[in-house]
Design a protein around this motif. Structure first.
Motif, PDB file in Angstrom:
ATOM      1  N   TYR A  27       0.717  -1.195  -0.016  1.00  0.00           N
ATOM      2  CA  TYR A  27       0.036  -0.155  -0.051  1.00  0.00           C
ATOM      3  C   TYR A  27       0.976   1.400  -0.075  1.00  0.00           C
ATOM      4  N   ILE A  28       1.924   1.326   0.937  1.00  0.00           N
ATOM      5  CA  ILE A  28       2.625   2.536   0.991  1.00  0.00           C
ATOM      6  C   ILE A  28       3.446   2.698  -0.282  1.00  0.00           C
ATOM      7  N   LYS A  33       4.699   5.658  -5.106  1.00  0.00           N
ATOM      8  CA  LYS A  33       4.691   5.549  -6.457  1.00  0.00           C
ATOM      9  C   LYS A  33       3.927   6.784  -7.336  1.00  0.00           C
ATOM     10  N   THR A  34       2.657   6.825  -6.976  1.00  0.00           N
ATOM     11  CA  THR A  34       1.731   7.626  -7.492  1.00  0.00           C
ATOM     12  C   THR A  34       2.230   9.193  -7.383  1.00  0.00           C
ATOM     13  N   GLN A  35       2.508   9.386  -6.061  1.00  0.00           N
ATOM     14  CA  GLN A  35       3.033  10.752  -5.782  1.00  0.00           C
ATOM     15  C   GLN A  35       4.344  11.205  -6.711  1.00  0.00           C
TER      16      GLN A  35
END
Length: 85
Positions: A27-28, A33-35
């Motif tokens: 999850y982290i 990755k998205t950020q």
């Protein structure tokens, strides 16, 4: 000089994309990755947009103007974009 900066920002975005593909699926990791992908690609795209602004006012006023993102052209060759609009 402007082309050098633009190329370095594009190379940075591509390198971060490659790095993010190697992260695990926790999850982290997904959140980070998205950020980091968003921030690295936005730097390159914002720089390119500022270079084509017709005036100083255009460059600072871009947030007020609606943009059609579907017609935007990506300046990043060989980029594998997984974002959907």
């Amino acid at each position: 000089m402007k082309k050098i900066i633009e190329k370095r920002l594009i190379d940075l975005a591509l390198a971060i994309n490659d790095l993010c593909q190697k992260l695990n699926g926790s999850y982290i990791s997904q959140h980070l990755k998205t950020q980091i992908i968003r921030s690295s690609t936005s730097a390159a795209l914002n720089y390119a947009e500022a270079q084509v602004a017709e005036s100083r006012e255009d460059a600072s006023d871009s947030k007020k103007k609606p943009r059609n993102i579907k017609n935007a052209k990506c300046q990043m060759p060989n980029a594998k974009c997984s974002m959907k609009y």
